[in-house]
Scaffold this motif. Structure first.
Motif, PDB file in Angstrom:
ATOM      1  N   THR A 142       0.852  -1.185   0.000  1.00  0.00           N
ATOM      2  CA  THR A 142       0.000   0.000   0.000  1.00  0.00           C
ATOM      3  C   THR A 142       0.884   1.230   0.000  1.00  0.00           C
ATOM      4  N   LYS A 143       0.756   2.017  -1.055  1.00  0.00           N
ATOM      5  CA  LYS A 143       1.478   3.273  -1.149  1.00  0.00           C
ATOM      6  C   LYS A 143       0.455   4.382  -1.038  1.00  0.00           C
ATOM      7  N   SER A 144       0.528   5.159   0.027  1.00  0.00           N
ATOM      8  CA  SER A 144      -0.455   6.222   0.217  1.00  0.00           C
ATOM      9  C   SER A 144      -0.108   7.451  -0.603  1.00  0.00           C
ATOM     10  N   GLU A 145       1.148   7.556  -1.057  1.00  0.00           N
ATOM     11  CA  GLU A 145       1.555   8.707  -1.848  1.00  0.00           C
ATOM     12  C   GLU A 145       2.274   8.260  -3.120  1.00  0.00           C
ATOM     13  N   ILE A 146       2.034   9.002  -4.199  1.00  0.00           N
ATOM     14  CA  ILE A 146       2.749   8.794  -5.455  1.00  0.00           C
ATOM     15  C   ILE A 146       3.379  10.121  -5.828  1.00  0.00           C
ATOM     16  N   LEU A 169       4.722  16.605  -9.270  1.00  0.00           N
ATOM     17  CA  LEU A 169       3.375  16.180  -8.904  1.00  0.00           C
ATOM     18  C   LEU A 169       3.394  15.187  -7.751  1.00  0.00           C
ATOM     19  N   LYS A 170       2.385  15.272  -6.902  1.00  0.00           N
ATOM     20  CA  LYS A 170       2.226  14.305  -5.819  1.00  0.00           C
ATOM     21  C   LYS A 170       0.745  14.034  -5.596  1.00  0.00           C
ATOM     22  N   ILE A 171       0.429  12.758  -5.420  1.00  0.00           N
ATOM     23  CA  ILE A 171      -0.930  12.344  -5.087  1.00  0.00           C
ATOM     24  C   ILE A 171      -0.918  11.738  -3.695  1.00  0.00           C
ATOM     25  N   ASP A 172      -1.840  12.172  -2.863  1.00  0.00           N
ATOM     26  CA  ASP A 172      -2.074  11.561  -1.558  1.00  0.00           C
ATOM     27  C   ASP A 172      -3.361  10.755  -1.674  1.00  0.00           C
ATOM     28  N   GLU A 203     -11.304  12.670 -12.835  1.00  0.00           N
ATOM     29  CA  GLU A 203      -9.961  13.175 -13.162  1.00  0.00           C
ATOM     30  C   GLU A 203      -8.932  12.616 -12.195  1.00  0.00           C
ATOM     31  N   PHE A 204      -9.284  12.569 -10.913  1.00  0.00           N
ATOM     32  CA  PHE A 204      -8.366  12.030  -9.913  1.00  0.00           C
ATOM     33  C   PHE A 204      -8.061  10.561 -10.193  1.00  0.00           C
ATOM     34  N   LYS A 205      -9.089   9.777 -10.518  1.00  0.00           N
ATOM     35  CA  LYS A 205      -8.880   8.342 -10.766  1.00  0.00           C
ATOM     36  C   LYS A 205      -8.011   8.105 -11.991  1.00  0.00           C
ATOM     37  N   ILE A 206      -8.234   8.902 -13.037  1.00  0.00           N
ATOM     38  CA  ILE A 206      -7.396   8.763 -14.241  1.00  0.00           C
ATOM     39  C   ILE A 206      -5.944   9.093 -13.915  1.00  0.00           C
ATOM     40  N   LEU A 207      -5.744  10.222 -13.232  1.00  0.00           N
ATOM     41  CA  LEU A 207      -4.380  10.644 -12.892  1.00  0.00           C
ATOM     42  C   LEU A 207      -3.709   9.645 -11.955  1.00  0.00           C
ATOM     43  N   GLU A 208      -4.444   9.140 -10.985  1.00  0.00           N
ATOM     44  CA  GLU A 208      -3.889   8.151 -10.054  1.00  0.00           C
ATOM     45  C   GLU A 208      -3.443   6.896 -10.794  1.00  0.00           C
ATOM     46  N   LEU A 209      -4.275   6.408 -11.718  1.00  0.00           N
ATOM     47  CA  LEU A 209      -3.945   5.210 -12.490  1.00  0.00           C
ATOM     48  C   LEU A 209      -2.688   5.427 -13.317  1.00  0.00           C
ATOM     49  N   LEU A 210      -2.613   6.566 -13.998  1.00  0.00           N
ATOM     50  CA  LEU A 210      -1.463   6.842 -14.865  1.00  0.00           C
ATOM     51  C   LEU A 210      -0.187   7.073 -14.057  1.00  0.00           C
ATOM     52  N   MET A 211      -0.291   7.785 -12.936  1.00  0.00           N
ATOM     53  CA  MET A 211       0.893   8.036 -12.118  1.00  0.00           C
ATOM     54  C   MET A 211       1.375   6.780 -11.404  1.00  0.00           C
ATOM     55  N   ASP A 212       0.463   5.870 -11.136  1.00  0.00           N
ATOM     56  CA  ASP A 212       0.841   4.608 -10.508  1.00  0.00           C
ATOM     57  C   ASP A 212       1.633   3.722 -11.462  1.00  0.00           C
ATOM     58  N   ASN A 213       1.505   3.993 -12.766  1.00  0.00           N
ATOM     59  CA  ASN A 213       2.146   3.154 -13.786  1.00  0.00           C
ATOM     60  C   ASN A 213       2.853   4.018 -14.823  1.00  0.00           C
ATOM     61  N   PRO A 214       3.850   4.809 -14.407  1.00  0.00           N
ATOM     62  CA  PRO A 214       4.521   5.697 -15.362  1.00  0.00           C
ATOM     63  C   PRO A 214       5.177   4.919 -16.487  1.00  0.00           C
TER      64      PRO A 214
END
Length: 227
Positions: free
Chosen positions: A126-130, A135-138, A157-168
């Motif tokens: 579990t990663k609470s931050e990316i 850029l940073k997502i909490d 928008e948050f879900k799309i960005l979270e998915l993409l940032m989780d898998n650069p």
């Protein structure tokens, strides 16, 4: 999934590629260590198969580079069978080791086993931050920041960005994004995805018309650039 084969003997590369392709793996081939590093830097690789002895840069050098950036499974291939070579490879972060000549069926079984183990382990973390560049997502607070300044994104928008940032580096098609974020069947509604991508760029990019982070892969989809 994407598999990188770094092996200077073309016949061996072809043999491995043949068996992996039958199992629907996408294979990237390199004939030396420098080409392997180039492919690793430009593609989303899920597992690497590395020959220890290669021209320009050997497998030891390649795995050192990979381990600076990723914990993906790495399987070494070598013509050497001495214990110290095996210990060296495993000590540098290799997950498995096969001595030539080897059975391609056994190699395929080991590839599948390593991928199952890796993604089972990864899904349990579990990663609470990316963090990606500025850029940073909490995830806990569903907040997005750029240079510590909060950005206002809606839920999709948050879900799309979270998915993409989780898998650069990983390219997602519009269909994949829609089905993963909206949890619904995709019927070719490109406009919905394009509008959301445009809004995200307006918020995260300094110049949305020349994006630094969220890139379009023409004719395929979108990805977050590795920083």
């Amino acid at each position: 999934m994407n598999i990188l084969i770094a092996e200077d003997e073309k016949d061996i590369r072809n043999l491995i590629e043949l068996h992996l392709s039958k199992e629907d793996f996408k294979v990237f081939e390199a004939e030396d260590g420098l080409e392997a590093i180039s492919i690793f830097g430009s593609e989303h690789i899920d597992l690497a198969i590395l020959d220890v002895m290669m021209p320009n840069l050997d497998g030891i050098g390649v795995i050192k580079h990979i381990r600076e950036k990723s914990e993906i499974p790495v399987i070494f291939l070598t013509a050497k069978s001495e214990d110290h070579d095996k210990i060296l490879g495993l000590g540098l972060g290799a997950d498995d080791y096969m001595v030539k000549p080897f059975s391609p069926i056994e190699l395929l079984a080991r590839v599948n086993a390593q991928l199952r183990r890796y993604y089972k382990y990864s899904s349990g973390k579990t990663k609470s931050e990316i963090t990606l560049g500025e850029l940073k997502i909490d995830k806990d607070s569903c907040a997005v920041f750029k240079n510590s300044e909060p950005l206002e994104l809606n839920a999709k928008e948050f879900k799309i960005l979270e998915l993409l940032m989780d898998n650069p580096g990983k390219v997602y098609t519009k269909k994949q994004l829609y089905e993963l974020v909206w949890c619904d069947t995709y019927y070719g509604d490109d406009n919905t995805i394009m509008v959301h991508i445009s809004h995200i760029r307006d918020k995260i990019e300094t110049n949305p018309k020349a994006p630094k982070y969220l890139k379009t892969i023409r004719g395929i989809g979108y990805k977050m650039e590795r920083m």
